[in-house]
Motif scaffolding. Structure first.
Motif, short mmCIF file in Angstrom:
data_model
loop_
_atom_site.label_atom_id
_atom_site.label_comp_id
_atom_site.label_asym_id
_atom_site.label_seq_id
_atom_site.Cartn_x
_atom_site.Cartn_y
_atom_site.Cartn_z
N GLN A 89 0.85 -1.18 0.00
CA GLN A 89 0.00 0.00 0.00
C GLN A 89 0.88 1.23 0.00
OE1 GLN A 89 -2.39 -0.17 3.57
NE2 GLN A 89 -0.81 0.80 4.81
N TYR A 90 0.27 2.39 -0.21
CA TYR A 90 1.04 3.62 -0.41
C TYR A 90 0.47 4.73 0.47
CZ TYR A 90 2.11 0.84 -4.50
OH TYR A 90 2.47 -0.19 -5.33
N LEU A 91 1.39 5.48 1.07
CA LEU A 91 1.02 6.65 1.85
C LEU A 91 1.51 7.89 1.12
CD1 LEU A 91 0.76 4.35 3.97
CD2 LEU A 91 1.61 5.96 5.67
N LEU A 92 0.68 8.89 1.05
CA LEU A 92 1.02 10.14 0.36
C LEU A 92 1.22 11.25 1.37
CD1 LEU A 92 1.24 12.00 -2.18
CD2 LEU A 92 -1.27 12.26 -2.03
N LEU A 93 2.34 11.94 1.24
CA LEU A 93 2.59 13.15 2.03
C LEU A 93 3.03 14.26 1.08
CD1 LEU A 93 3.98 10.63 4.04
CD2 LEU A 93 3.59 12.55 5.59
N THR A 94 2.51 15.44 1.28
CA THR A 94 2.90 16.62 0.52
C THR A 94 3.05 17.78 1.49
OG1 THR A 94 0.65 17.46 0.11
CG2 THR A 94 1.48 15.77 -1.40
N ARG A 95 3.38 18.94 0.98
CA ARG A 95 3.48 20.10 1.87
C ARG A 95 2.13 20.51 2.43
NH1 ARG A 95 8.08 24.22 -0.74
NH2 ARG A 95 9.87 22.96 -0.02
N ARG A 96 1.06 20.02 1.85
CA ARG A 96 -0.28 20.32 2.34
C ARG A 96 -0.70 19.37 3.46
NH1 ARG A 96 -4.33 20.45 -2.54
NH2 ARG A 96 -5.73 21.12 -0.85
N ASN A 97 -0.03 18.21 3.56
CA ASN A 97 -0.38 17.26 4.62
C ASN A 97 0.87 16.58 5.18
OD1 ASN A 97 -0.07 15.76 2.16
ND2 ASN A 97 -1.06 14.01 3.12
#
Length: 474
Positions: free
Chosen positions: A53-61
């Motif tokens: 599975q994949y986790l997404l992180l960006t500057r918004r979260n």
């Protein structure tokens, strides 16, 4: 004891520690996604097969990871046309580069606690999508079985990359960061895309079962447009051969400063030893995260061997036309020549704690001929910072060169001290030092070395000299 026996003992140790720890219930927050844990009981019952599975992180979260899948891609495409109040839209932005983090073997089935720290460090340095690959279920407990599955993990990741391409992402915009076994997972993803992925960074790529493997089965420079690797434990858990365009061997790639040497074959029965023996292996990750902060440059010097590097035989970066490669996010590690050379071994010394970076100095000592062997201890001091190096002097040699490191620049060093540490009856009682010179490398300013001449160092009477506060002679 042979390394194969050590691997068997380590596997036995992991089973033992898992039974001691017991079942850990997997917990997931109501809003923020997290990586999984795998328990020994679940592994024995074969309740879980390979799951990715994949986790997404960006500057918004940055502080609240989001699950990412095919549905997330659909949301990304549609969120500008319609806003769903009951379901949070994906933060993934196809117009930005994507960094993919791939963890490695999980000894006890516990999720890697450092993934989110690395993601935040990456996001502070650049505005990208960070996808963390969670394959803890398939990466835990029996190392030999995990190795059998790593290519299947790469295939599943490649399916996601294909989907991202269909939504507008370009292969050259992907940067894979693989830790240990994860480096070879990233390498096989690169193989599946014919080496057209933008970049792969390998943090102490795994060595067991890969040191003699064909390039198809392990990471190599053909897996991406640019491959860089950091080696910190090449004598145990890491690989000892170059696997990228540039390979940084920190402190020779084996024993790291600040990591105690263990007797681990004989003390594997103790639970706390696991963190003790992987200190060298995990140093690559901590150094990389520190380098992302950009507080100081971590520069590698090309050389044929660590021994030659320590003897001062490699002082420049002429193979790269003068620009030395650096650890971090600079394009091609700062290399400007084209095409980029392959499998270049780079060496550098580090400190024992963050930010780990240090300056390199060439120490050249010339002495008068000796009647007996001798030993000289050289100490550089800046405030409460000290660097020591011992030189063994022989009767048939008068000029000695060695490389040492110190956290500050040449002109900031406060003092230098020479001490005759020889035994009373079996070594030279007085050493006549014709000259001692210290120079920093690589040096853009081409500073002249700092030298002192005609020094007598008697046993029990150390010689020392203070620096002036500006660059100049001693």
């Amino acid at each position: 004891m042979a390394r194969e026996h050590r691997a068997v003992l380590l596997c036995a140790f992991t089973v033992f520690t898992s039974l001691v720890v017991g079942v850990e219930e997997r917990q997931r927050g109501d809003e923020c996604a997290d990586l999984n844990n795998a328990t020994w009981q679940e592994y024995r019952q074969q309740r879980f097969k390979l799951q990715v599975q994949y986790l997404l992180l960006t500057r918004r979260n940055m502080d609240c990871a989001q699950m990412f899948n095919q549905e997330s891609l659909s949301e990304t495409q549609q969120q500008q046309q319609q806003q769903q109040q009951q379901q949070q839209p994906s933060y993934f932005n196809v117009s930005r580069p994507t960094t993919v983090i791939v963890h490695g073997y999980r000894v006890t089935g516990r999720k890697p606690s450092w993934v989110k720290q690395l993601a935040r460090a990456l996001l502070r340095a650049q505005d990208v999508n960070v996808l963390a690959v969670d394959w803890v279920y398939g990466a835990s407990f029996a190392y030999n079985l995990v190795v059998e599955d790593y290519k299947e993990v790469a295939v599943q990741i490649s399916i996601l990359i294909n989907q991202l391409q269909q939504h507008g992402c370009k292969l050259e915009s992907f940067h894979f960061i693989g830790i240990s076994l994860g480096a070879h997972v990233a390498g096989f993803v690169g193989t599946l895309f014919d080496g057209k992925i933008g970049r792969i960074t390998a943090l102490d790529p795994a060595g067991p079962m890969f040191k003699g493997a064909d390039t198809f089965d392990r990471l190599d420079p053909s897996d991406a447009l640019f491959v860089d690797a950091i080696h910190t434990d090449s004598d145990y858990f890491g690989i000892s051969i170059p696997v990228g365009h540039v390979d940084f061997f920190l402190n020779g790639g084996k024993d790291q400063t600040g990591c105690a040497r263990s007797l681990f074959p004989s003390i594997l029965v103790y639970f706390p030893v696991y963190g003790y023996v992987i200190c060298d292996h995990m140093r690559a990750l901590h150094v990389y995260m520190s380098a992302l902060n950009g507080s100081c440059a971590m520069v590698g010097i090309p050389c044929s061997s660590y021994e030659d590097f320590l003897k001062g035989r490699c002082l420049d970066c002429d193979v790269f036309k003068g620009t030395c490669p650096t650890i971090g996010l600079s394009a091609n590690s700062g290399i400007v020549v084209s095409p980029v050379p392959r499998e270049q071994q780079l060496f550098l010394l580090t400190t024992s704690s963050p930010p780990f970076c240090s300056r390199h100095f060439l120490l050249q000592l010339e002495v008068s001929p000796l009647d007996k062997s001798a030993e000289v201890e050289v100490t550089l001091t800046t405030g409460n910072l000290r660097t020591e190096r011992r030189l063994r002097l022989q009767t048939d040699t008068t000029v000695y060169r060695t490389v040492l490191s110190h956290p500050v620049a040449l002109c900031e060093i406060d003092s230098i001290k020479l001490k005759n540490t020889g035994a009373r009856f079996y070594r030279q009682s007085e050493i006549h030092v014709r000259s001692v010179c210290l120079s920093e490398f690589p040096s853009l300013r081409r500073e002249e070395p700092l030298c002192v001449n005609n020094i007598h160092v008697r046993r029990g009477a150390p010689w020392s000299h203070d620096f002036v506060q500006v660059c100049g002679s001693f």
